[in-house]
Design an enzyme around this catalytic site. Structure first.
Site, PDB file in Angstrom:
ATOM      1  N   GLU A 155     112.513 -17.158  49.077  1.00 10.35           N
ATOM      2  CA  GLU A 155     112.182 -15.804  48.857  1.00 10.35           C
ATOM      3  C   GLU A 155     110.504 -15.722  48.342  1.00 10.35           C
ATOM      4  O   GLU A 155     110.255 -16.496  47.379  1.00 10.35           O
ATOM      5  CB  GLU A 155     112.973 -15.149  48.128  1.00 10.35           C
ATOM      6  CG  GLU A 155     112.419 -13.492  47.601  1.00 10.35           C
ATOM      7  CD  GLU A 155     113.408 -12.917  46.797  1.00 10.35           C
ATOM      8  OE1 GLU A 155     113.272 -11.659  46.559  1.00 10.35           O
ATOM      9  OE2 GLU A 155     114.380 -13.367  46.477  1.00 10.35           O
ATOM     10  N   GLU A 214     118.077  -3.349  47.148  1.00  9.25           N
ATOM     11  CA  GLU A 214     117.665  -4.193  45.646  1.00  9.25           C
ATOM     12  C   GLU A 214     116.528  -3.082  45.037  1.00  9.25           C
ATOM     13  O   GLU A 214     115.415  -3.853  44.526  1.00  9.25           O
ATOM     14  CB  GLU A 214     117.253  -5.404  45.905  1.00  9.25           C
ATOM     15  CG  GLU A 214     117.291  -6.429  44.752  1.00  9.25           C
ATOM     16  CD  GLU A 214     116.544  -7.918  45.071  1.00  9.25           C
ATOM     17  OE1 GLU A 214     117.438  -8.918  45.030  1.00  9.25           O
ATOM     18  OE2 GLU A 214     115.543  -7.850  45.388  1.00  9.25           O
TER      19      GLU A 214
END
Length: 280
Positions: free
Chosen positions: A155, A256
């Protein structure tokens, strides 16, 4: 197309945090979701007691939700000291100790995506030394993920919130993905495309989607500014997810985002309840 055509999961490490950890899976189910993801839940314990692992596993199973994503140990999340695998000494040792624990836990729940956050630059340490350590640890993580039938996610974070993290662009994350795959020959390292982080970096999100969807195994969203629910900022998230789908992405989209000054259960009014259950 639109939001109703996506497969969503809820990140229980940023949503429903007003509840104890073991109550969050049931709360997500009560809100209509059938899939969840988690950062490593034990900030100070890369190898928690088996009883703690069993209790969380039971809570997820009892709630009837699917765990679809899990982070390896990454230190304090949220926080500026996130990431461990590229940090020499105790933190990287904790990461290594966690690898098989996290992989086995994921396997026990049918979770097939494990996220390995890179880690901050450390003052006084040669970045090349950190990168060498990171690759060693990512190779170990990729092999453990492969052992349990999972992908390893890489990520990119964002520079304003994580100024010491070296992975703050999509091209840099893809570079790491390619290095890990070259080192292992497994091909199971993939990109985690977090549209909030990438937007905070000022990247052209449409270009990122066009260039990297084929290497993407998970997507996460929050609006910008504010990291709130879709519609609280200015990102065209529905259009971006449509573009992802047209580019061939059919995986989960992780929610998220921060719920704001309200209970998490009230932070999903942008998404019709009938669209919250992931397609099987």
């Amino acid at each position: 197309m639109g939001f109703a055509d996506q497969r969503f999961n809820v990140n229980l490490s940023i949503l429903f945090t007003e509840l104890p950890l073991l109550e969050r899976p049931a709360a997500a189910a009560a809100a209509g979701f059938t899939a969840v993801e988690l950062w490593w839940p034990w900030v100070d314990a890369p190898t928690p007691e088996q009883s703690e692992l069993d209790a969380l596993r039971g809570a997820i199973q009892d709630a009837g939700v699917q765990l679809t994503g899990l982070n390896f140990y990454a230190g304090q999340l949220p926080g500026p000291d996130r990431g461990a695998l590229s940090v020499p000494g105790e933190e990287s040792e904790k990461f290594r100790a966690n690898i098989d624990v996290a992989a086995d836990f994921a396997q026990s729940l049918g979770c097939t995506a494990l996220n390995a956050l890179y880690g901050n630059r450390v003052e006084g340490v040669d970045p090349a030394v950190q990168d060498e350590l990171a690759l060693e640890n990512l190779v170990l993580a990729a092999r453990a993920a492969d052992r349990v039938g999972a992908v390893l996610l890489i990520e990119a974070l964002n520079r304003p919130e994580s100024p010491a993290c070296p992975i703050v662009s999509a091209p840099k994350a893809i570079e790491i993905v390619d290095k890990v795959n070259a080192a292992t020959g497994l091909g199971n390292a993939k990109f985690l495309m977090d549209l909030y982080h990438l937007s905070m970096n000022g990247e052209d999100l449409q270009q990122v989607i066009s260039a990297y969807t084929d290497k993407t195994a998970h997507v996460q969203i929050a609006d910008n500014p504010g990291r709130g629910a879709p519609g609280t900022g200015t990102l065209p998230l529905e259009d971006l997810l449509d573009q992802l789908a047209k580019a061939g992405y059919d995986g989960y989209v992780g929610l998220e985002y921060k719920p704001g000054d309200r209970p998490s259960a009230e932070a999903f009014d942008w998404l019709p309840r009938e669209a919250r259950a992931a397609r099987r």
